[in-house]
Motif scaffolding. Structure first.
Motif, PDB file in Angstrom:
ATOM      1  N   GLY A 174     -19.698  79.802 105.294  1.00  0.00           N
ATOM      2  CA  GLY A 174     -18.305  79.504 105.592  1.00  0.00           C
ATOM      3  C   GLY A 174     -17.364  80.629 105.210  1.00  0.00           C
ATOM      4  N   VAL A 175     -16.165  80.557 105.760  1.00  0.00           N
ATOM      5  CA  VAL A 175     -15.158  81.589 105.526  1.00  0.00           C
ATOM      6  C   VAL A 175     -14.804  81.691 104.046  1.00  0.00           C
ATOM      7  N   ILE A 176     -14.535  80.554 103.420  1.00  0.00           N
ATOM      8  CA  ILE A 176     -14.049  80.579 102.033  1.00  0.00           C
ATOM      9  C   ILE A 176     -15.132  81.068 101.078  1.00  0.00           C
ATOM     10  N   GLY A 177     -16.360  80.605 101.273  1.00  0.00           N
ATOM     11  CA  GLY A 177     -17.444  81.078 100.418  1.00  0.00           C
ATOM     12  C   GLY A 177     -17.634  82.573 100.517  1.00  0.00           C
ATOM     13  N   THR A 178     -17.495  83.105 101.721  1.00  0.00           N
ATOM     14  CA  THR A 178     -17.637  84.548 101.915  1.00  0.00           C
ATOM     15  C   THR A 178     -16.508  85.305 101.244  1.00  0.00           C
ATOM     16  N   VAL A 179     -15.278  84.798 101.396  1.00  0.00           N
ATOM     17  CA  VAL A 179     -14.126  85.455 100.764  1.00  0.00           C
ATOM     18  C   VAL A 179     -14.293  85.487  99.246  1.00  0.00           C
ATOM     19  N   LEU A 180     -14.725  84.370  98.661  1.00  0.00           N
ATOM     20  CA  LEU A 180     -14.911  84.332  97.207  1.00  0.00           C
ATOM     21  C   LEU A 180     -15.994  85.323  96.771  1.00  0.00           C
ATOM     22  N   ALA A 181     -17.064  85.416  97.552  1.00  0.00           N
ATOM     23  CA  ALA A 181     -18.155  86.337  97.198  1.00  0.00           C
ATOM     24  C   ALA A 181     -17.697  87.789  97.287  1.00  0.00           C
ATOM     25  N   THR A 182     -16.979  88.136  98.360  1.00  0.00           N
ATOM     26  CA  THR A 182     -16.582  89.535  98.531  1.00  0.00           C
ATOM     27  C   THR A 182     -15.504  89.949  97.534  1.00  0.00           C
ATOM     28  N   GLU A 183     -14.556  89.067  97.262  1.00  0.00           N
ATOM     29  CA  GLU A 183     -13.498  89.439  96.315  1.00  0.00           C
ATOM     30  C   GLU A 183     -14.033  89.508  94.886  1.00  0.00           C
ATOM     31  N   GLY A 184     -14.917  88.578  94.529  1.00  0.00           N
ATOM     32  CA  GLY A 184     -15.538  88.659  93.203  1.00  0.00           C
ATOM     33  C   GLY A 184     -16.394  89.905  93.061  1.00  0.00           C
ATOM     34  N   GLY A 185     -17.169  90.222  94.115  1.00  0.00           N
ATOM     35  CA  GLY A 185     -17.973  91.436  94.093  1.00  0.00           C
ATOM     36  C   GLY A 185     -17.120  92.691  94.037  1.00  0.00           C
ATOM     37  N   THR A 186     -15.990  92.675  94.755  1.00  0.00           N
ATOM     38  CA  THR A 186     -15.082  93.821  94.728  1.00  0.00           C
ATOM     39  C   THR A 186     -14.571  94.077  93.314  1.00  0.00           C
ATOM     40  N   ALA A 187     -14.122  93.023  92.644  1.00  0.00           N
ATOM     41  CA  ALA A 187     -13.599  93.181  91.285  1.00  0.00           C
ATOM     42  C   ALA A 187     -14.665  93.746  90.347  1.00  0.00           C
ATOM     43  N   ALA A 188     -15.884  93.199  90.439  1.00  0.00           N
ATOM     44  CA  ALA A 188     -16.954  93.669  89.551  1.00  0.00           C
ATOM     45  C   ALA A 188     -17.298  95.130  89.809  1.00  0.00           C
ATOM     46  N   LEU A 189     -17.357  95.524  91.086  1.00  0.00           N
ATOM     47  CA  LEU A 189     -17.727  96.900  91.417  1.00  0.00           C
ATOM     48  C   LEU A 189     -16.605  97.885  91.110  1.00  0.00           C
ATOM     49  N   ILE A 190     -15.359  97.445  91.169  1.00  0.00           N
ATOM     50  CA  ILE A 190     -14.264  98.339  90.757  1.00  0.00           C
ATOM     51  C   ILE A 190     -14.382  98.659  89.274  1.00  0.00           C
ATOM     52  N   PHE A 191     -14.651  97.638  88.459  1.00  0.00           N
ATOM     53  CA  PHE A 191     -14.852  97.894  87.026  1.00  0.00           C
ATOM     54  C   PHE A 191     -16.015  98.866  86.814  1.00  0.00           C
ATOM     55  N   ALA A 192     -17.090  98.683  87.583  1.00  0.00           N
ATOM     56  CA  ALA A 192     -18.238  99.584  87.453  1.00  0.00           C
ATOM     57  C   ALA A 192     -17.868 101.002  87.851  1.00  0.00           C
ATOM     58  N   THR A 193     -17.077 101.152  88.901  1.00  0.00           N
ATOM     59  CA  THR A 193     -16.663 102.487  89.353  1.00  0.00           C
ATOM     60  C   THR A 193     -15.832 103.213  88.302  1.00  0.00           C
ATOM     61  N   VAL A 194     -15.018 102.467  87.581  1.00  0.00           N
ATOM     62  CA  VAL A 194     -14.176 103.080  86.554  1.00  0.00           C
ATOM     63  C   VAL A 194     -15.008 103.573  85.375  1.00  0.00           C
TER      64      VAL A 194
END
Length: 404
Positions: free
Chosen positions: A287-307
């Motif tokens: 579903g749309v919402i499940g995908t949005v939650l997965a991508t935004e959560g993954g984005t936040a985690a990977l930004i911290f990793a990039t820093v």
């Protein structure tokens, strides 16, 4: 619902459009994708040029973000006017003229020897690019009707191909020639694309499909649903553009070479292109919402990793970061027609793109000035926090979508 229907056959709906006659679906899709690749590539070439302009003009993060904002701001402000111009002179003429203006802007940037001239040139190019998103996506929606979600996914994917190719090309060119000469070369490419559009894009009827053919109709609460989708799109774009503004400087601080910088950015954009398909597949299953939650959560985690990670692990993670950064946008764009009736789809796309592009113009400026105060790593962490703000909005949108 059939998600993918890319028949090159002439659409029978074009026959019903009356005097306009049949319209080639495949040609509309392929030329719309070509335009999307060029314009998105032009937009993201700026990221590869920011360190060069910083060295040439002695600019801070905030001033560099203003340069990016001039392009994106002109592009955002003229989305709706572009639709009105197309209503007078046609989609083909408007899109071809806009593409030529985008190329002309980069040619002027190459001729300019001053910061003011560069600013004017970027505004011209951004104004030209304002025509592409609403007109091309609207044309695809009209000729494909109920089957438009799949072609729109391909259209969105094509933009990431441009984001991968053009920044890498300009990064390579500026290693063998002055950056102004490199911009002249890239402007020639745009002029050629404008000519192809003018000669070969079919005339798409403004109302190719009657309203009762809509795949979904405006429902009670769909107005608030579109508002929530709009807000999510604005924040998602702010995260993406804010991070991309600082990514070259984070990588430079980790010791990356200038030629490798273009490759690193290409890794992000290639991952973003893959994210279009990955998230389309995921959205059809969770579903749309499940995908949005997965991508935004993954984005936040990977930004911290990039820093916080060293250069080599960061480079390894960049494609996955691209998947997360761009995956959400693919889901959001494909959901726009679900919250509007077909007769208002083009205007809905124009409004949606106005919001997300305005966010792309303003958010980097805000993050840029924040970076001047707390440094690039701190401002980058702020983009990760913004991604997490999307969670409650996504939960609020869930009841307004079928199969979300």
């Amino acid at each position: 619902m059939r998600l993918f229907s890319f028949s090159g056959a002439t659409t029978s709906m074009g026959d019903r459009a009356g005097e306009a006659g049949p319209v080639s679906r495949s040609r509309v899709l392929s030329l719309s994708c070509l335009a999307h690749a060029l314009h998105d590539g032009y937009t993201d070439m700026i990221y590869a040029l920011l360190p060069v302009w910083q060295a040439d003009f002695g600019l801070g993060y905030g001033a560099l973000a203003v340069l990016r904002g001039l392009y994106a701001g002109a592009m955002a402000a003229l989305q709706l006017p572009a639709g009105r111009v197309a209503g007078r002179i046609g989609t083909r003429a408007t899109l071809a003229i806009g593409t030529f203006l985008a190329a002309l802007g980069y040619a002027v940037a190459g001729m300019s020897g001053t910061l003011i001239g560069l600013c004017i040139a970027l505004a011209i190019s951004g104004a030209g690019s304002s025509t592409q998103h609403p007109l091309a996506s609207g044309a695809i929606s009209r000729v494909y009707g109920r089957d438009a979600r799949g072609p729109l996914s391909i259209y969105n994917f094509s933009g990431d191909l441009g984001k991968s190719a053009l920044p890498a090309a300009i990064s390579l060119l500026i290693t063998v020639m002055p950056w102004r000469h490199a911009l002249w070369a890239m402007s020639i490419v745009g002029a050629l694309v404008a000519m192809v559009i003018a000669l070969f894009l079919p005339s798409v009827p403004r109302e190719a499909f009657p309203v009762d053919e809509a795949s979904t109709q405006t429902r009670d609460g769909s107005g608030s649903g579109f508002s929530l989708l709009f807000a999510i799109g604005v924040l998602d774009t702010a995260v993406r553009m804010g991070l991309l503004t600082f990514l070259p400087f984070l990588l430079t601080a980790k010791g990356i070479s200038r030629p490798m910088m273009g490759t690193a950015l290409a890794l992000v954009f290639i991952g973003g292109a893959a994210g279009k398909f990955t998230c389309g597949w995921l959205g059809a299953r969770v579903g749309v919402i499940g995908t949005v939650l997965a991508t935004e959560g993954g984005t936040a985690a990977l930004i911290f990793a990039t820093v916080f990670l060293p250069l080599t692990p960061t480079l390894i993670l960049l494609p996955l970061l691209g998947v997360m950064l761009n995956g959400t946008s693919s889901i959001l764009y494909g959901t726009v027609p679900e919250l509007t009736s077909v007769d208002r789809t083009e205007r809905a796309f124009a409004l949606f793109y106005t919001g997300v592009i305005a966010s792309g113009a303003l958010a980097p400026i805000a993050y840029g000035f924040l970076g001047d105060r707390i440094g690039a790593p701190g401002a980058t962490i702020a983009t990760a926090i913004t991604a997490l703000v999307i969670f409650p909005l996504a939960f609020a949108l869930r009841p307004r979508l079928s199969g979300a």
